[in-house]
Design a protein around this motif. Structure first.
Motif: not given
Lengths: 242, 292
Positions: B40-43, B76-101
């Motif tokens: 959601l933070s793209h803009p 690009f680097i910022l995006g990679v780091l942000l994804y790493r954070l998102y992945h570690t905190c939410f995606e890899s735990r299977g909590e992506a949809p709502l917490q991710g938003l």
């Protein structure tokens, strides 16, 4: 030369142990059948070899071109890079990519990229149906066509060892027969070493050199030839209720 | 009966505006449509790109488009780091949809606050030779501050489209949301592919930001104006389809331009969104989405 040696393997999910003290081998150039009914640990074993599940104990050694690798603990991507490919149960195609895109993505491995055009031609020759449908989305094809594509996609990575998990699932009997024959043909042409997990033991034994019967996560019988397996009492009991 | 040349001018202005919307929507099309990452933070990153462009332009006199291209690296680097954070905190735990938003909603606000604190809440603008210049083609007036963003946006879209359809990495990006396990079996690490693709998606925000500040002066919370339109373009075009997204952006641009020129600017977004509902009712996959 390419072979797999599994020794004293133990694996499971959480506290549930599915495989215990399992040892077996697939020698270079062989087609080995892994037989057993549902829920006995065939898929778990395949997952361990591919690094999709980390074994609790034991070792899985793969020898490829004179170099031996310990697969237990390796990542799936690295195992694939060694030259080991899996045709997974349920085929696992990319449904919203076309036939050709599915094949191309199979050649992601570095050594496979260089020979991509040759391998695509090989696949289209082996499966003319795929050539006709090259621009169709994979998810819109029939089960038999999807199985062909899954086989073709696995071969695109130039594997030395091919694992096939339940190729007959969901296919009509005639297609099962054809798929099994095709596997034998491709194995011959690509000089592969094949390990095939299959419930349909009649079909599997038509092309297998040897086979293991797996019951409750252990090797219950190791047959040194298809004939030996056919004659086995355990198989008669498991499959024919005799 | 409205003046035909006024209508023509409104349509052309709409096409150019749509081209810019496509630049903003491109990163969202990658994150939402191809990676299943609810960014959601793209803009907000687009606005950050605009401010980065303003800094480079104001301090070093670098052309805004070039500034945007330079900023793709750090973004690009910022995006990679942000994804790493998102992945570690939410995606890899299977909590992506709502917490991710919620996570990306938080990033949106944090980014805005950081911009206000560092650059102030004022409107900022850039200087370039083509800003303020117009070209006349018959009765159509083409302001270069709209033409340049349109061209850059289409160029970026074409380049990424080629990358995705021709390169091995690109095809892996197209496949990653369809079956992660199968992708691993092709020898590809899904996490690495997603990090790379998300990096690219944030990098497009740097370029989109430079285009935004060429078109109009920018203040930190201006990204909110574009959230709705950019998401609408992605959904309307068909998740994951760049061409569909471009067509949808241009439809939104033309509608908005005509409605605000001929009628009332306040109605423009409402009418543009009015297109979304019937399209989705008749074509649930969007205009050009790959549908089974």
């Amino acid at each position: 030369m390419s072979s797999i040696t599994i020794s004293h393997l133990g694996a499971g999910y959480g506290k549930v142990r599915v495989i215990q003290d399992l040892s077996m081998e697939v020698r270079s150039g062989e087609t080995v059948a892994l037989l057993g009914t549902n829920g006995n640990g065939k898929s778990t074993l395949i997952k361990c070899v591919m690094g999709l599940l980390t074994p609790a104990e034991g070792s899985i050694k793969a020898e490829i071109d004179g170099v031996t690798h310990e697969l237990a603990g390796m990542r799936t991507e690295d195992i694939v890079s060694l030259g080991i490919a899996l045709v997974p149960e349920g085929r696992r195609l990319f449904p919203r990519l076309t036939v050709e895109e599915n094949l191309t993505i199979g050649a992601f491995r570095r050594v496979a990229r260089k020979v991509l055009p040759r391998n695509i031609d090989f696949c289209f020759e082996a499966f003319p149906r795929l050539k006709e449908r090259r621009t169709q989305l994979a998810g819109s094809m029939s089960g038999g066509e999807q199985q062909m594509l899954a086989l073709g996609r696995a071969l695109m990575s130039e594997p030395r060892i091919l694992l096939i998990d339940e190729p007959s699932v969901g296919l009509a009997p005639l297609l099962v027969k054809r798929t099994i024959e095709k596997i034998a043909e491709l194995k011959q042409e690509k000089q592969l070493t094949v390990l095939m997990a299959e419930q349909n033991f009649h079909q599997a034994l038509r092309i297998a050199d040897r086979g293991y019967v797996i019951v409750h996560g252990e090797i219950a019988f190791a047959g040194n030839s298809a004939a030996e397996l056919n004659e086995n009492d355990l198989i008669k009991k498991l499959y024919m209720g005799l | 009966m409205p003046d035909p040349s006024a209508v023509l001018n409104a349509v052309v202005a709409g096409v150019l505006l749509g081209g810019f919307y496509a630049a903003v929507a491109l990163g969202i099309a990658i994150a939402f449509g191809m990676l299943d990452i609810p960014n959601l933070s793209h803009p907000a990153f687009v606005v950050m790109g605009a401010f980065a462009t303003w800094v480079l332009n104001n301090t070093f006199g670098i052309d805004p488009v070039l500034a945007g291209l330079i900023m793709t690296g750090p973004f690009f680097i910022l995006g990679v780091l942000l994804y790493r954070l998102y992945h570690t905190c939410f995606e890899s735990r299977g909590e992506a949809p709502l917490q991710g938003l919620a996570f990306f909603f938080g990033i949106l606000f944090i980014t805005e606050v950081v911009l206000v604190l560092t650059a102030g809440a004022d409107y900022r603008s850039v200087q370039a030779d083509y800003i303020g210049v117009s070209v006349n083609l018959g009765s159509v007036t083409l302001p270069l501050r709209m033409v340049v963003p349109f061209v850059v946006s289409i160029g970026m879209l074409l380049a990424l489209q080629q990358f995705l359809s021709r390169s091995f990495t690109g095809r892996a990006i197209l496949a990653v949301s369809q079956d992660k396990l199968a992708l691993q079996l092709m020898g590809v690490s899904p996490t690495r592919i997603k990090a790379l693709a998300f990096g690219i998606s944030i990098a497009t925000a740097a370029v989109a930001g430079s285009l935004l500040i060429i078109i109009q002066p920018v203040e930190p919370s201006i990204g909110r104006d574009f959230i709705g339109r950019a998401f609408a373009a992605v959904v309307l075009g068909g998740m994951g389809s760049f061409w569909g997204m471009l067509i949808a952006s241009i439809i939104l641009g033309i509608t908005e331009s005509i409605v605000s020129d001929m009628w009332n600017p306040s109605w423009a977004p409402a009418i543009a969104f009015g297109f979304l509902l019937p399209t989705l009712a008749f074509r649930s996959g969007g205009l050009l989405g790959r549908k089974l």
